[in-house]
Design a protein around this motif. Structure first.
Motif: not given
Length: 141
Positions: A87-93, A98-99, A137-138
């Motif tokens: 909820p704070h950084i979004g699904v993509g980030m 995680i990846l 990620l960046w």
């Protein structure tokens, strides 16, 4: 056979993103702990139903070294992290983070041959892939 597994793991990865997208709002509504319990409860029900037809392996499961079962602790930690972060950084980030963690740990495990895995040297291509994920990620931030 190995090439046939690639679509399966891609679909599984897509499922994890959907799971993260579901867990964030669920955690905000009912609390992160309850959301995590709900997800594992549903999974446990499905697995229990499937295992009813294959009881013979239960004795074999509990005869394995106990350290092999410690992976069960990591699942809830993973799901709780998804529930808290999404909820704070979004699904993509969340998923790229995680990846990155998964690939970094996997390279170490493969390089050392830990946990019963086949030893695979970390070469510049694998390190390059890890750096590319870090760059993603960046960039996605």
């Amino acid at each position: 056979m190995n090439l046939l597994l690639i679509p399966l793991i891609v679909l599984a990865g897509m499922g994890l993103s959907v799971e993260a997208g579901l867990l964030g709002p669920l955690g905000q509504e009912v609390g992160q702990g309850w959301a995590t319990l709900g997800i594992f409860g549903m999974g446990s029900l499905l697995l229990t139903f499937g295992l009813v037809f294959n009881r013979a392996k239960l004795g074999v499961l509990f005869s394995q070294p106990r350290w092999m079962l410690t992976g069960g602790v990591l699942g809830p930690i993973y799901v709780l992290a998804l529930t808290l972060a999404t909820p704070h950084i979004g699904v993509g980030m969340t998923m790229v983070g995680i990846l990155f963690g998964q690939v970094a740990a996997s390279l170490i495990i493969d390089h050392q041959g830990w946990l019963g895995s086949v030893r695979r040297e970390v070469d510049r291509y694998r390190v390059g892939a890890l750096i590319a994920i870090l760059a993603a990620l960046w960039l996605i931030h």
